[in-house]
Design an enzyme around this catalytic site. Structure first.
Site, PDB file in Angstrom:
ATOM      1  N   ASN A   9     -43.537 -63.574  71.320  1.00  0.00           N
ATOM      2  CA  ASN A   9     -42.394 -63.326  72.193  1.00  0.00           C
ATOM      3  C   ASN A   9     -42.226 -64.395  73.263  1.00  0.00           C
ATOM      4  O   ASN A   9     -41.098 -64.717  73.643  1.00  0.00           O
ATOM      5  CB  ASN A   9     -42.534 -61.943  72.851  1.00  0.00           C
ATOM      6  CG  ASN A   9     -42.352 -60.824  71.859  1.00  0.00           C
ATOM      7  OD1 ASN A   9     -41.260 -60.582  71.367  1.00  0.00           O
ATOM      8  ND2 ASN A   9     -43.432 -60.126  71.542  1.00  0.00           N
ATOM      9  N   ASN A  11     -44.372 -67.608  73.436  1.00  0.00           N
ATOM     10  CA  ASN A  11     -44.635 -68.949  72.908  1.00  0.00           C
ATOM     11  C   ASN A  11     -44.696 -68.953  71.390  1.00  0.00           C
ATOM     12  O   ASN A  11     -44.973 -67.925  70.765  1.00  0.00           O
ATOM     13  CB  ASN A  11     -45.964 -69.492  73.453  1.00  0.00           C
ATOM     14  CG  ASN A  11     -45.922 -69.742  74.944  1.00  0.00           C
ATOM     15  OD1 ASN A  11     -44.941 -70.262  75.465  1.00  0.00           O
ATOM     16  ND2 ASN A  11     -46.986 -69.376  75.647  1.00  0.00           N
ATOM     17  N   THR A  12     -44.461 -70.116  70.823  1.00  0.00           N
ATOM     18  CA  THR A  12     -44.661 -70.350  69.393  1.00  0.00           C
ATOM     19  C   THR A  12     -45.719 -71.432  69.244  1.00  0.00           C
ATOM     20  O   THR A  12     -45.601 -72.511  69.822  1.00  0.00           O
ATOM     21  CB  THR A  12     -43.361 -70.798  68.711  1.00  0.00           C
ATOM     22  OG1 THR A  12     -42.408 -69.730  68.768  1.00  0.00           O
ATOM     23  CG2 THR A  12     -43.605 -71.171  67.253  1.00  0.00           C
ATOM     24  N   GLY A 113     -49.009 -55.881  63.446  1.00  0.00           N
ATOM     25  CA  GLY A 113     -48.360 -57.186  63.507  1.00  0.00           C
ATOM     26  C   GLY A 113     -49.110 -58.251  62.725  1.00  0.00           C
ATOM     27  O   GLY A 113     -50.340 -58.209  62.590  1.00  0.00           O
ATOM     28  N   ASP A 115     -49.731 -61.249  63.528  1.00  0.00           N
ATOM     29  CA  ASP A 115     -50.679 -62.006  64.348  1.00  0.00           C
ATOM     30  C   ASP A 115     -52.020 -61.286  64.448  1.00  0.00           C
ATOM     31  O   ASP A 115     -53.079 -61.928  64.432  1.00  0.00           O
ATOM     32  CB  ASP A 115     -50.100 -62.277  65.738  1.00  0.00           C
ATOM     33  CG  ASP A 115     -49.618 -61.021  66.445  1.00  0.00           C
ATOM     34  OD1 ASP A 115     -49.392 -59.984  65.777  1.00  0.00           O
ATOM     35  OD2 ASP A 115     -49.437 -61.075  67.683  1.00  0.00           O
ATOM     36  N   ASP A 135     -56.617 -61.013  72.358  1.00  0.00           N
ATOM     37  CA  ASP A 135     -55.537 -62.001  72.265  1.00  0.00           C
ATOM     38  C   ASP A 135     -54.689 -61.918  73.530  1.00  0.00           C
ATOM     39  O   ASP A 135     -53.902 -60.983  73.710  1.00  0.00           O
ATOM     40  CB  ASP A 135     -54.694 -61.724  71.021  1.00  0.00           C
ATOM     41  CG  ASP A 135     -53.742 -62.867  70.693  1.00  0.00           C
ATOM     42  OD1 ASP A 135     -53.453 -63.676  71.598  1.00  0.00           O
ATOM     43  OD2 ASP A 135     -53.278 -62.938  69.541  1.00  0.00           O
ATOM     44  N   THR A 190     -49.706 -62.849 101.309  1.00  0.00           N
ATOM     45  CA  THR A 190     -49.137 -62.107 100.181  1.00  0.00           C
ATOM     46  C   THR A 190     -49.459 -62.760  98.843  1.00  0.00           C
ATOM     47  O   THR A 190     -49.807 -62.072  97.872  1.00  0.00           O
ATOM     48  CB  THR A 190     -47.614 -61.977 100.344  1.00  0.00           C
ATOM     49  OG1 THR A 190     -47.337 -61.300 101.572  1.00  0.00           O
ATOM     50  CG2 THR A 190     -47.005 -61.196  99.191  1.00  0.00           C
TER      51      THR A 190
END
Length: 272
Positions: A9, A11-12, A113, A115, A135, A190
């Site tokens: 979703n 990175n490739t 999936g 992957d 992962d 913060t």
């Protein structure tokens, strides 16, 4: 050569392996990580991949086969068009209905999936079992492969970047922060507070799940990390002993070899 794409979703991951005449693969020639964009066209993929290959002195014409694992269904048609236009063969998509050689002992095997399947195949081939693959991607997945090489289940948690973006999006006064290991544990501003909570909170989540999984498995377990944030996070885990950034790609390569051998055995050899 064999081109491998692991489409997530965020990175490739793209890799190129040496491919021999008998269908075996060995040398990992190069890897690249690019952003996943659902609006990208087949030609944009083609131009990008051609440029990446050229940077290593390689050409598209040398790619004989392509194997793809995608968890982004809207991109599948585009990826198929890209492969058919720029290479000489149709891509092999790893998904439901494709025999991978991995027994999937879950309630709904078709939901697992590609992957995660590749992670388990790569892990069992490299380390044996039982092994837990963590992962670190858009989601943080825990994939468990048994002593016999079976995928027996796992867990899925929000990824670190998702948690950070949720805070930024839902809390008006909280800024977006860089994901990195904090220099101290008591924040005085913060940004420090957010980085401490996000980083160590995710490490706590990971180790808590791993501790309970190891206890449930009941014997020595190898814990391996992969994914885009593995190098940032894995070193702080009490249980993760190794980072393998190409684990998913290696699993996909092994699936390809099994698929090619099966086709040749059944008389379906596509040729070089």
């Amino acid at each position: 050569m064999l081109l491998v794409l692991n489409v997530n979703n965020t990175n490739t991951l793209i890799a190129i392996y040496s491919l021999h005449a008998d269908g075996s693969t060995d040398e990992l020639r190069a890897t690249w990580r690019i952003s996943t964009r659902q609006g990208q066209t087949a030609d944009e993929y083609g131009i990008l991949v051609r440029s990446l290959l050229a940077s290593e002195g390689l050409v598209c014409e040398a790619v004989r086969d392509v194997v793809i694992a995608s968890v982004v269904p809207p991109l599948d048609w585009t990826l198929r068009q890209f492969c058919e236009r720029y290479f000489t063969s149709k891509p092999i998509f790893i998904g439901p209905g494709v025999k991978t050689g991995l027994p999937i002992l879950t309630d709904h095997p078709t939901e697992v999936g590609a992957d995660r399947v590749a992670n388990c195949i790569g892990a069992f081939h490299r380390y044996g079992g039982p092994t837990i693959v963590v992962d670190f991607g858009t989601a943080t997945n825990f994939d468990v492969v048994s002593r016999k090489g079976e995928f027996i289940g796992g867990a899925i948690a929000p990824g670190l970047n998702i948690s950070a973006e949720a805070l930024f999006a839902r809390a008006a006064r909280l800024p977006r922060v860089e994901i990195r290991k904090p220099a101290k544990m008591i924040g005085t501003n913060t940004v420090d507070n957010l980085q401490i909570g996000l980083f160590w909170g995710h490490i706590g989540l990971v180790d808590s799940i791993l501790e309970r999984m190891i206890s449930e498995l009941g014997h020595d377990v190898k814990c391996v990390a992969t994914g885009g944030l593995a190098q940032v996070l894995a070193g702080e885990s009490k249980y993760i002993t190794e980072v393998n950034e190409t684990l998913t790609l290696d699993g996909l390569r092994l699936v390809y070899e099994a698929q090619r051998a099966s086709r040749e055995k059944s008389g379906g050899n596509r040729g070089a």
